[in-house]
Design a protein around this motif. Structure first.
Motif, PDB file in Angstrom:
ATOM      1  N   PHE A 249      59.688  38.183 -54.321  1.00 32.50           N
ATOM      2  CA  PHE A 249      60.142  37.565 -53.061  1.00 32.50           C
ATOM      3  C   PHE A 249      58.945  37.000 -52.298  1.00 32.50           C
ATOM      4  CE2 PHE A 249      59.401  42.065 -52.354  1.00 32.50           C
ATOM      5  CZ  PHE A 249      58.647  42.094 -51.188  1.00 32.50           C
ATOM      6  N   GLU A 250      59.240  36.058 -51.436  1.00 33.40           N
ATOM      7  CA  GLU A 250      58.173  35.396 -50.682  1.00 33.40           C
ATOM      8  C   GLU A 250      58.750  34.854 -49.378  1.00 33.40           C
ATOM      9  OE1 GLU A 250      54.748  33.683 -53.042  1.00 33.40           O
ATOM     10  OE2 GLU A 250      55.940  31.919 -52.570  1.00 33.40           O
TER      11      GLU A 250
ATOM     12  N   LEU B 169      63.080  33.524 -46.333  1.00 30.91           N
ATOM     13  CA  LEU B 169      62.839  34.496 -47.402  1.00 30.91           C
ATOM     14  C   LEU B 169      63.434  33.975 -48.705  1.00 30.91           C
ATOM     15  CD1 LEU B 169      62.129  37.333 -48.571  1.00 30.91           C
ATOM     16  CD2 LEU B 169      64.339  38.130 -47.689  1.00 30.91           C
ATOM     17  N   GLU B 170      62.585  33.819 -49.716  1.00 33.38           N
ATOM     18  CA  GLU B 170      63.079  33.390 -51.025  1.00 33.38           C
ATOM     19  C   GLU B 170      63.007  34.569 -51.980  1.00 33.38           C
ATOM     20  OE1 GLU B 170      61.105  29.787 -52.210  1.00 33.38           O
ATOM     21  OE2 GLU B 170      62.186  28.709 -50.628  1.00 33.38           O
ATOM     22  N   VAL B 171      64.073  34.800 -52.724  1.00 34.24           N
ATOM     23  CA  VAL B 171      64.088  35.921 -53.669  1.00 34.24           C
ATOM     24  C   VAL B 171      64.461  35.415 -55.060  1.00 34.24           C
ATOM     25  CG1 VAL B 171      64.694  37.676 -51.943  1.00 34.24           C
ATOM     26  CG2 VAL B 171      66.509  36.506 -53.163  1.00 34.24           C
ATOM     27  N   ASN B 172      63.957  36.147 -56.035  1.00 29.39           N
ATOM     28  CA  ASN B 172      64.292  35.794 -57.418  1.00 29.39           C
ATOM     29  C   ASN B 172      64.169  37.040 -58.280  1.00 29.39           C
ATOM     30  OD1 ASN B 172      64.941  34.197 -59.617  1.00 29.39           O
ATOM     31  ND2 ASN B 172      62.837  33.511 -59.963  1.00 29.39           N
ATOM     32  N   SER B 173      64.716  36.953 -59.485  1.00 32.90           N
ATOM     33  CA  SER B 173      64.456  37.995 -60.470  1.00 32.90           C
ATOM     34  C   SER B 173      63.750  37.340 -61.645  1.00 32.90           C
ATOM     35  CB  SER B 173      65.755  38.626 -60.963  1.00 32.90           C
ATOM     36  OG  SER B 173      65.446  39.442 -62.086  1.00 32.90           O
ATOM     37  N   ILE B 174      62.622  37.951 -62.058  1.00 30.66           N
ATOM     38  CA  ILE B 174      61.940  37.403 -63.245  1.00 30.66           C
ATOM     39  C   ILE B 174      62.148  38.336 -64.441  1.00 30.66           C
ATOM     40  CG2 ILE B 174      60.268  35.962 -62.020  1.00 30.66           C
ATOM     41  CD1 ILE B 174      58.206  38.240 -62.491  1.00 30.66           C
ATOM     42  N   GLY B 175      63.099  39.274 -64.305  1.00 30.23           N
ATOM     43  CA  GLY B 175      63.535  40.100 -65.426  1.00 30.23           C
ATOM     44  C   GLY B 175      62.449  40.995 -66.015  1.00 30.23           C
ATOM     45  N   SER B 176      62.703  41.436 -67.242  1.00 31.63           N
ATOM     46  CA  SER B 176      61.753  42.332 -67.918  1.00 31.63           C
ATOM     47  C   SER B 176      60.751  41.504 -68.716  1.00 31.63           C
ATOM     48  CB  SER B 176      62.526  43.234 -68.873  1.00 31.63           C
ATOM     49  OG  SER B 176      63.083  42.406 -69.891  1.00 31.63           O
ATOM     50  N   THR B 177      59.760  42.172 -69.291  1.00 29.83           N
ATOM     51  CA  THR B 177      58.738  41.463 -70.082  1.00 29.83           C
ATOM     52  C   THR B 177      59.402  40.692 -71.219  1.00 29.83           C
ATOM     53  OG1 THR B 177      57.397  43.402 -69.659  1.00 29.83           O
ATOM     54  CG2 THR B 177      56.507  41.827 -71.235  1.00 29.83           C
ATOM     55  N   LYS B 178      60.375  41.341 -71.873  1.00 32.01           N
ATOM     56  CA  LYS B 178      61.010  40.699 -73.034  1.00 32.01           C
ATOM     57  C   LYS B 178      61.796  39.451 -72.605  1.00 32.01           C
ATOM     58  CE  LYS B 178      63.807  41.780 -76.978  1.00 32.01           C
ATOM     59  NZ  LYS B 178      65.178  42.263 -76.993  1.00 32.01           N
TER      60      LYS B 178
END
Ligand code: HAM
Length: 435
Positions: free
Chosen positions: A277-278, A171-180
Motif C-alpha cells: 500500500f502507498e 491510499l492505493e492498495v494492491n496484492s502482489i501475492g506469494s513468491t510463486k
C-alpha cells in the motif's frame, strides 16, 4: 572566514524563527512526529532505536540486490577493519535484525514497534527528495492475518487525519501475492515487454533484465502507454491470496478508510508479499508517495529468526510536514497584524515613521528593514513563520509614488495602498488586528 554548507540533499532543523523555509522548523517537526508516535502508542506499539549504520550485507539480504535502493542509492563505506558498512536507507531491515537478535518472539507472540529517525539514500535531490531524510515507521511481527495489515494502515490513517491530510492523500492498495505467483506474473510481464521492447525507455530496458516488475513504476511517457496494457497481477493470484486481499479491502471499509485498488502498484522493495500500500499526494508538485508499506512474511526468517510473518509502514516526515504546513496555510484564518518590510536604507526613515504611526493606533506592527531586494524572500518567509496577515512592502519605487505594496498572506493576493497611516490603518491593519 568561509562557512561550511550542509551537504547536498541535507538540511538543518531549526527553531521556527531561524528558518528560511517553514518546514525546517523544529516546532513543526515535533508536532508531526509526535502525532505519529501518539497514534502508534495508542495501538500498543513501543519505541525501538537501532544504529544508523549496519552491515551492508543486511540490506542486500532484505531490501534486495536488484532494487534501486541497494543497486544505486546506498551510502556504503569500509570501516577501519575493512568491513563494509552502510548508512541505513530504510528502517525495516535494522528493526527486524534487532528483534531477531533479542529473540523478541520468545517474549511476545506479537511484537509491535515504531521508530523515527534519519535514513540515507544517494538520490538526485529535489523538493521532497533528500539524501538524508527522516522516516517514522512501524513494524508488526506476528501471525499472518489481514487484520494486522489493517491495524498498520489504520494507525497511519489516524495520524494523517489528525494532521488534516486525509483529503489531500489517496491510499492505493494492491496484492502482489506469494513468491510463486509473482514469478509466474514476472514471466508474463517479461514476455509482454520483450515483444514491445523497441518502445521501452532505456531505464525500463535495463529493468527488464534486473527487476521487470519495477517497469510498472516508470513515469516515462513512452512506457506509460505500454504499462496501461500490460498484464495485471490479479490474474496470477491463487484463492488464498485473493481471500487475503478481499478481507483487507472489506476491513478497510469497516474502518471507513478510503482506498483505491491499483493492480500496477508493486513498490520498490524485494521483501514484500501479498498486501502492498502507498499514500500518494499531489501537494508537493508532482505526485509523490508520502508513506507506504506492506506485508513481508519471509523477512524475519531470512534474518535468522523463526518463521514469523510481518507487516509495516513508513512515511517520509519531510513530505508529511510539507503537506501538513501547506494545508495549514490554506486553511489559515487566524493570521493577525502586519509587518513592514523596508527595502534599502533610503526607505528606512519613512518606513520607521509609518510603523510608529500605525502603532499609535494601538496595533502590533513589526518593523523589518532589509538592505537589498534579494532579501525579500527571506523577509516574507519570516512574515509567514510569524503568522502575520499582511506584509507591507516599502521600496524605492513605492517611496517615489507615495504608495505601499500590501501582500495578504492569507489569500496570497497583493495590492497597493496610499502611503498614509490613517488609510493604511483603516484598509488593512484594523481588519487584521488582535482587538
Ligand atoms: P519506502 O517507500 O522506500 O518504504 O519509503 C517510505 C517513505 O519514505 C516514502 O513513502 C517517502 O515518503 C519517504 N522517502 C523515501 N525516500 C525518500 C527521500 N529520498 N527523501 C524523502 N523522503 C523519502 C520503506 O522504506 C519501507 N521500509 C516501508 C516499510 C516499513 N515497509 C514495511 N515496513
Amino acid at each position: 572566514m568561509p562557512k561550511f554548507a550542509t551537504p547536498k540533499g541535507t538540511f538543518d532543523i531549526l527553531p521556527a524563527y531561524l528558518c528560511f523555509e517553514n518546514w525546517h522548523s523544529s516546532e513543526a517537526w515535533h508536532e508531526v512526529e509526535s502525532t505519529f508516535i501518539q497514534e502508534a502508542q495508542k495501538a500498543g506499539f513501543h519505541r525501538i532505536q537501532t544504529p544508523i549504520f549496519e552491515q551492508t550485507e543486511l540490506f542486500y539480504k532484505s531490501t534486495g540486490e536488484t532494487t534501486d535502493i541497494v543497486g544505486k542509492e546506498m551510502y556504503s563505506f569500509e570501516d577501519k577493519s575493512g568491513r563494509s558498512m552502510t548508512l541505513r536507507p530504510e528502517g525495516t531491515p535494522g528493526t527486524l535484525r534487532a528483534l531477531v537478535n533479542c529473540s523478541a518472539h520468545q517474549t511476545a507472540n506479537i511484537n509491535k514497534v515504531f521508530y523515527s529517525g534519519p535514513m540515507f539514500r544517494y538520490e538526485r535531490p529535489q523538493k521532497g527528495r533528500y539524501r538524508q531524510f527522516h522516516q517514522f515507521g512501524i513494524e508488526l511481527i506476528g501471525p499472518k492475518c489481514p487484520y494486522m495489515d489493517i491495524e498498520v494502515i489504520s494507525i497511519a490513517w489516524a495520524a494523517y487525519q489528525r494532521l488534516s491530510l486525509d483529503r489531500g492523500v489517496r491510499l492505493e492498495v494492491n496484492s502482489i501475492g506469494s513468491t510463486k505467483e509473482r514469478l509466474n506474473y514476472r514471466h508474463a510481464l517479461v514476455e509482454y515487454f520483450k515483444s514491445n521492447q523497441k518502445a521501452l525507455s532505456a531505464d525500463s530496458l535495463r529493468r527488464l533484465e534486473t527487476n521487470p516488475l519495477r517497469i510498472l513504476d516508470s513515469k516515462e511517457e513512452q512506457d506509460v502507454e505500454l504499462i496501461a496494457s500490460a498484464p495485471i497481477i490479479w490474474n496470477y493470484l491463487n484463492t488464498q491470496s485473493i481471500d487475503h486481499f478481499e478481507t483487507l479491502c472489506t476491513g478497510l471499509e469497516a474502518c471507513a478508510i478510503p482506498y483505491h485498488k491499483n493492480p500496477r502498484m508493486v513498490r520498490g522493495l524485494d521483501y514484500y508479499n501479498d498486501t502492498v500500500f502507498e499514500w500518494v499526494s499531489d501537494d508537493l508538485g508532482a505526485k509523490s508517495s508520502i508513506g507506504g508499506g506492506g506485508r513481508y512474511d519471509k523477512l524475519y526468517h531470512q534474518l535468522g529468526g523463526p518463521d514469523l510473518q510481518g507487516v509495516g509502514f513508513a512515511c517520509g516526515l519531510e513530505r508529511v510536514i510539507m503537506s501538513y504546513l501547506q494545508q495549514k496555510n490554506e486553511c489559515q484564518t487566524d493570521r493577525k497584524n502586519a509587518i513592514i518590510i523596508a527595502i534599502g536604507s533610503h526607505c528606512h526613515k519613512r518606513a520607521m515613521a509609518l510603523a510608529h504611526a500605525l502603532r499609535a493606533f494601538g496595533q502590533k506592527i513589526e518593523y523589518y528593514p532589509i538592505d537589498h531586494p534579494k532579501k525579500i524572500k527571506n523577509a516574507m518567509s519570516w512574515a509567514d513563520t510569524m503568522g502575520y496577515r499582511y506584509a507591507l512592502i516599502f521600496g524605492e519605487e513605492e517611496l517615489d509614488n507615495l504608495q505601499i505594496q500590501c501582500k495578504d498572506l492569507s489569500s496570497r493576493t497583493q495590492f497597493s495602498c496610499k502611503l498614509e497611516p490613517s488609510i493604511i490603518y483603516e484598509n488593512i491593519v484594523e481588519k487584521s488586528s488582535n482587538k
